[in-house]
Motif scaffolding. Sequence first.
Motif, PDB file in Angstrom:
ATOM      1  N   MET A  45       0.660  -1.130  -0.119  1.00  5.10           N
ATOM      2  CA  MET A  45      -0.022  -0.058  -0.094  1.00  5.10           C
ATOM      3  C   MET A  45       0.756   1.193   0.100  1.00  5.10           C
ATOM      4  O   MET A  45       1.918   1.301   0.492  1.00  5.10           O
ATOM      5  N   ASP A  46       0.247   2.426  -0.536  1.00  4.84           N
ATOM      6  CA  ASP A  46       1.011   3.544  -0.664  1.00  4.84           C
ATOM      7  C   ASP A  46      -0.148   4.767  -0.365  1.00  4.84           C
ATOM      8  O   ASP A  46      -1.205   4.462  -1.032  1.00  4.84           O
ATOM      9  N   THR A  47       0.391   5.666   0.488  1.00  2.00           N
ATOM     10  CA  THR A  47      -0.616   6.872   0.528  1.00  2.00           C
ATOM     11  C   THR A  47      -0.171   7.975  -0.127  1.00  2.00           C
ATOM     12  O   THR A  47       1.016   8.596   0.075  1.00  2.00           O
ATOM     13  N   GLU A  50      -2.064  15.260  -0.617  1.00  3.33           N
ATOM     14  CA  GLU A  50      -1.834  16.572  -1.449  1.00  3.33           C
ATOM     15  C   GLU A  50      -0.651  17.486  -0.565  1.00  3.33           C
ATOM     16  O   GLU A  50      -0.854  17.535   0.552  1.00  3.33           O
ATOM     17  N   GLY A  51      -0.005  18.162  -1.522  1.00  3.31           N
ATOM     18  CA  GLY A  51       1.217  19.144  -0.695  1.00  3.31           C
ATOM     19  C   GLY A  51       2.320  18.165  -0.628  1.00  3.31           C
ATOM     20  O   GLY A  51       3.600  18.950  -0.446  1.00  3.31           O
ATOM     21  N   ILE A  52       2.280  17.082  -0.095  1.00  6.92           N
ATOM     22  CA  ILE A  52       3.656  16.170  -0.077  1.00  6.92           C
ATOM     23  C   ILE A  52       3.830  15.359  -1.278  1.00  6.92           C
ATOM     24  O   ILE A  52       4.973  15.177  -1.616  1.00  6.92           O
ATOM     25  N   HIS A  53       2.952  14.729  -1.893  1.00  2.37           N
ATOM     26  CA  HIS A  53       3.214  13.771  -2.828  1.00  2.37           C
ATOM     27  C   HIS A  53       2.621  14.433  -4.378  1.00  2.37           C
ATOM     28  O   HIS A  53       3.168  13.998  -5.362  1.00  2.37           O
ATOM     29  N   PHE A  54       1.882  15.275  -4.305  1.00  3.65           N
ATOM     30  CA  PHE A  54       1.282  15.687  -5.585  1.00  3.65           C
ATOM     31  C   PHE A  54       0.794  17.188  -5.172  1.00  3.65           C
ATOM     32  O   PHE A  54       0.559  17.698  -4.087  1.00  3.65           O
ATOM     33  N   PHE A  55       0.465  18.266  -6.359  1.00  4.21           N
ATOM     34  CA  PHE A  55      -0.023  19.429  -6.101  1.00  4.21           C
ATOM     35  C   PHE A  55      -1.431  19.580  -6.173  1.00  4.21           C
ATOM     36  O   PHE A  55      -2.089  18.537  -7.174  1.00  4.21           O
ATOM     37  N   GLY A 169      11.340  17.681 -12.770  1.00  3.84           N
ATOM     38  CA  GLY A 169       9.740  18.350 -12.873  1.00  3.84           C
ATOM     39  C   GLY A 169       9.258  19.005 -11.968  1.00  3.84           C
ATOM     40  O   GLY A 169       8.571  19.870 -11.896  1.00  3.84           O
ATOM     41  N   LEU A 170       9.575  18.328 -10.806  1.00  2.65           N
ATOM     42  CA  LEU A 170       9.038  18.957  -9.611  1.00  2.65           C
ATOM     43  C   LEU A 170       9.619  20.412  -9.293  1.00  2.65           C
ATOM     44  O   LEU A 170       9.008  21.275  -8.964  1.00  2.65           O
ATOM     45  N   LYS A 171      10.931  20.521  -9.336  1.00  2.00           N
ATOM     46  CA  LYS A 171      11.587  21.862  -9.571  1.00  2.00           C
ATOM     47  C   LYS A 171      10.959  22.958 -10.476  1.00  2.00           C
ATOM     48  O   LYS A 171      10.874  24.018  -9.985  1.00  2.00           O
ATOM     49  N   VAL A 217      12.713   2.815  -7.299  1.00  2.00           N
ATOM     50  CA  VAL A 217      13.325   4.108  -6.635  1.00  2.00           C
ATOM     51  C   VAL A 217      12.308   4.825  -6.747  1.00  2.00           C
ATOM     52  O   VAL A 217      11.639   5.311  -7.420  1.00  2.00           O
ATOM     53  N   SER A 218      11.844   5.275  -5.298  1.00  2.00           N
ATOM     54  CA  SER A 218      10.801   6.289  -5.007  1.00  2.00           C
ATOM     55  C   SER A 218      11.369   7.355  -4.115  1.00  2.00           C
ATOM     56  O   SER A 218      11.165   8.525  -4.192  1.00  2.00           O
ATOM     57  N   ASP A 219      12.354   7.062  -3.152  1.00  2.00           N
ATOM     58  CA  ASP A 219      12.493   8.022  -2.038  1.00  2.00           C
ATOM     59  C   ASP A 219      13.801   8.664  -2.830  1.00  2.00           C
ATOM     60  O   ASP A 219      14.120   9.995  -2.518  1.00  2.00           O
ATOM     61  N   GLY A 220      14.491   7.934  -3.955  1.00  2.00           N
ATOM     62  CA  GLY A 220      15.927   8.590  -4.259  1.00  2.00           C
ATOM     63  C   GLY A 220      16.855   7.535  -4.432  1.00  2.00           C
ATOM     64  O   GLY A 220      16.774   6.482  -3.822  1.00  2.00           O
ATOM     65  N   GLY A 268      14.229  11.423  -6.215  1.00  2.00           N
ATOM     66  CA  GLY A 268      13.107  10.301  -5.717  1.00  2.00           C
ATOM     67  C   GLY A 268      12.260  10.552  -6.845  1.00  2.00           C
ATOM     68  O   GLY A 268      12.024  11.243  -8.171  1.00  2.00           O
ATOM     69  N   ASP A 269      10.824   9.934  -6.537  1.00  5.97           N
ATOM     70  CA  ASP A 269       9.693   9.821  -7.581  1.00  5.97           C
ATOM     71  C   ASP A 269      10.168   9.411  -8.891  1.00  5.97           C
ATOM     72  O   ASP A 269       9.354   9.561  -9.989  1.00  5.97           O
ATOM     73  N   ASP A 270      11.115   8.486  -8.919  1.00  7.65           N
ATOM     74  CA  ASP A 270      11.519   7.652 -10.396  1.00  7.65           C
ATOM     75  C   ASP A 270      10.688   6.578 -10.689  1.00  7.65           C
ATOM     76  O   ASP A 270      10.305   6.630 -12.006  1.00  7.65           O
ATOM     77  N   TYR A 271      10.402   5.932  -9.816  1.00  9.77           N
ATOM     78  CA  TYR A 271       9.386   4.644  -9.891  1.00  9.77           C
ATOM     79  C   TYR A 271       9.996   3.739 -11.226  1.00  9.77           C
ATOM     80  O   TYR A 271       9.319   3.200 -11.958  1.00  9.77           O
ATOM     81  N   GLU A 272      11.492   3.732 -11.111  1.00  9.47           N
ATOM     82  CA  GLU A 272      12.184   2.605 -11.797  1.00  9.47           C
ATOM     83  C   GLU A 272      12.471   1.641 -11.061  1.00  9.47           C
ATOM     84  O   GLU A 272      12.676   1.749  -9.914  1.00  9.47           O
ATOM     85  N   GLY A 324      18.196  11.170   0.234  1.00  5.75           N
ATOM     86  CA  GLY A 324      16.576  10.970  -0.654  1.00  5.75           C
ATOM     87  C   GLY A 324      15.743  11.483   0.401  1.00  5.75           C
ATOM     88  O   GLY A 324      15.879  12.128   1.333  1.00  5.75           O
ATOM     89  N   TRP A 325      14.480  11.456  -0.063  1.00  5.02           N
ATOM     90  CA  TRP A 325      13.333  12.107   0.544  1.00  5.02           C
ATOM     91  C   TRP A 325      13.015  11.321   1.843  1.00  5.02           C
ATOM     92  O   TRP A 325      13.082  10.019   2.112  1.00  5.02           O
ATOM     93  N   LYS A 326      12.726  12.277   2.962  1.00  4.34           N
ATOM     94  CA  LYS A 326      12.346  11.838   4.157  1.00  4.34           C
ATOM     95  C   LYS A 326      11.298  12.399   4.672  1.00  4.34           C
ATOM     96  O   LYS A 326      11.365  13.794   4.698  1.00  4.34           O
ATOM     97  N   HIS A 327      10.168  11.748   5.298  1.00  2.00           N
ATOM     98  CA  HIS A 327       9.034  12.458   5.780  1.00  2.00           C
ATOM     99  C   HIS A 327       9.240  13.139   6.921  1.00  2.00           C
ATOM    100  O   HIS A 327       8.623  14.041   7.197  1.00  2.00           O
ATOM    101  N   PHE A 328      10.084  12.597   7.913  1.00  2.00           N
ATOM    102  CA  PHE A 328      10.448  13.702   9.093  1.00  2.00           C
ATOM    103  C   PHE A 328      11.779  12.981   9.308  1.00  2.00           C
ATOM    104  O   PHE A 328      12.276  11.935   8.983  1.00  2.00           O
TER     105      PHE A 328
HETATM  106  C1  TPS Z   1       4.236  18.293  -3.878  1.00  4.85           C
HETATM  107  C2  TPS Z   1       5.541  17.303  -3.874  1.00  4.85           C
HETATM  108  N1  TPS Z   1       6.516  17.760  -3.142  1.00  4.85           N
HETATM  109  C3  TPS Z   1       7.550  16.989  -3.002  1.00  4.85           C
HETATM  110  C4  TPS Z   1       7.657  15.740  -3.803  1.00  4.85           C
HETATM  111  C5  TPS Z   1       8.708  14.696  -3.414  1.00  4.85           C
HETATM  112  N2  TPS Z   1       8.387  13.640  -2.816  1.00  4.85           N
HETATM  113  C6  TPS Z   1       7.369  13.447  -1.776  1.00  4.85           C
HETATM  114  S1  TPS Z   1       7.267  12.000  -1.030  1.00  4.85           S
HETATM  115  C7  TPS Z   1       8.453  11.626  -2.065  1.00  4.85           C
HETATM  116  C8  TPS Z   1       9.220   9.920  -1.894  1.00  4.85           C
HETATM  117  C9  TPS Z   1       8.111   8.852  -2.159  1.00  4.85           C
HETATM  118  O1  TPS Z   1       7.064   9.077  -1.160  1.00  4.85           O
HETATM  119  P1  TPS Z   1       6.811   7.882  -0.010  1.00  4.85           P
HETATM  120  O2  TPS Z   1       8.049   7.506   0.601  1.00  4.85           O
HETATM  121  O3  TPS Z   1       5.707   8.415   0.731  1.00  4.85           O
HETATM  122  O4  TPS Z   1       6.146   6.832  -0.809  1.00  4.85           O
HETATM  123  C10 TPS Z   1       9.140  12.455  -2.793  1.00  4.85           C
HETATM  124  C11 TPS Z   1      10.119  12.089  -3.819  1.00  4.85           C
HETATM  125  C12 TPS Z   1       6.398  15.449  -4.252  1.00  4.85           C
HETATM  126  N3  TPS Z   1       6.228  14.232  -5.026  1.00  4.85           N
HETATM  127  N4  TPS Z   1       5.558  16.274  -4.603  1.00  4.85           N
END
Ligand code: TPS
Length: 328
Positions: A45-47, A50-55, A169-171, A217-220, A268-272, A324-328
């Motif tokens: 599962m993945d959650t 808005e604002g964290i994973h997408f705009f 793309g994010l930048k 590859v999701s975090d980096g 991150g966000d490559d999904y390769e 790579g990405w860290k939520h906290f």
């Molecule tokens: C609006 C916005 N700001 C920053 C990012 C970058 N980002 C967020 S979570 C994540 C790692 C994968 O998530 P998880 O570990 O929760 O599966 C990455 C690379 C984004 N996708 N959208």
Amino acid sequence: MDKTEFDLIKSYFAPLTSNYPEAYSLTNDAALISEDPDRSTVVTMDTLVEGIHFFSTDPAEDIARKSLRVNLSDLAAMGAKPKGYTLSISYNASITSEWVKAFTKSLAVDQEAFECHLLGGDTVSTPGPLTIAITCFGSVPRGKCLHRTTGQEGDDVWVSGTIGDSAVGLKLLKKEIKTDNSRAETFLIDRFRIPQPRTLLGIALLERDISQTALDVSDGLLADVNHIAEGSNLQARIISSRIPLSKSFQNVLKNTLDQGIQLAATGGDDYEILFTTKPKNKEKVIELSEELNIPITRIGALTQGKGTLLLDKNNNEIPITRSGWKHF
Ligand SMILES: Cc1ncc(C[n+]2csc(CCOP(=O)(O)O)c2C)c(N)n1
Ligand SMILES: Nc1ncnc2c1ncn2[C@@H]1O[C@H](COP(=O)(O)OP(=O)(O)OP(=O)(O)O)[C@@H](O)[C@H]1O
Ligand SMILES: [Mg+2]
């Protein structure tokens, strides 16, 4: 919202179960999954928040695709064939029934493309950001899957596709960088919004015994390859100049390519799919790359030691502050 939760379910979500009779058109409390004695069910599962994973400004169609596809990417990393998914949406006040219509229309297209079906879900309201949680089910030959912990000393490290496009793309979306190349801009933003799960690659790696070790590859890239290094008690040595970069990436970052490679390696966000193989399997990987028409690049190796190193042409370590990405 001009529809009740029950109207939404009946109008937009029930049709997504039409090829899966054991969901009973969402008329029961839950769905069935019938077991196949020769296969194991894979669950992930993945959650997405808005604002964290997408705009919030991303199109509903792309938010739908990203929510499903990041899960399909996890299935691919296990070597699994997709089967179905459950979907929980926490709606905030900005979501309209038109948005739900566009969201579910896009899911219908991906369901067909990836041969998986909606099984059920949950519908709630929230005072917070729009949140989408998907649990995805797939299947593998009984008891067999790709692992993060089975890398062997001397294995080559390979990665599919190109790396770093999403980070750029994010930048671009955040206006932290600019380009006058609108084709490259569209390509890179699409790579951020619309991941391409490498389903057939994952299945082939497992079923043809080409690899036993993989992840997506999701975090980096460096953070994720380090899961394999740590899990396998080895060191991953990644050669910076071998990281595959798209033409668009190189074009947009042409004046700052050195920093660009670090962004690619950690964004991150490559999904390769990143996987390791014994060197003797090199030809099989090259053949698979041609068969699936997916670039697959050898970017390093696993050796004795600890951690993950990014190396320059002279084999010197490139210092990295954040892998790579860290939520906290
Ligand atoms: C609006 C916005 N700001 C920053 C990012 C970058 N980002 C967020 S979570 C994540 C790692 C994968 O998530 P998880 O570990 O929760 O599966 C990455 C690379 C984004 N996708 N959208
Ligand atoms: N809250 C949780 N409860 C139970 N298991 C969890 C929880 N969070 C993560 N896991 C499990 O931990 C493992 C690693 O999860 P993680 O989310 O780091 O990897 P991932 O899903 O591949 O990465 P990403 O979320 O960046 O796509 C998975 O097996 C996952 O099921
Ligand atoms: Mg996860």
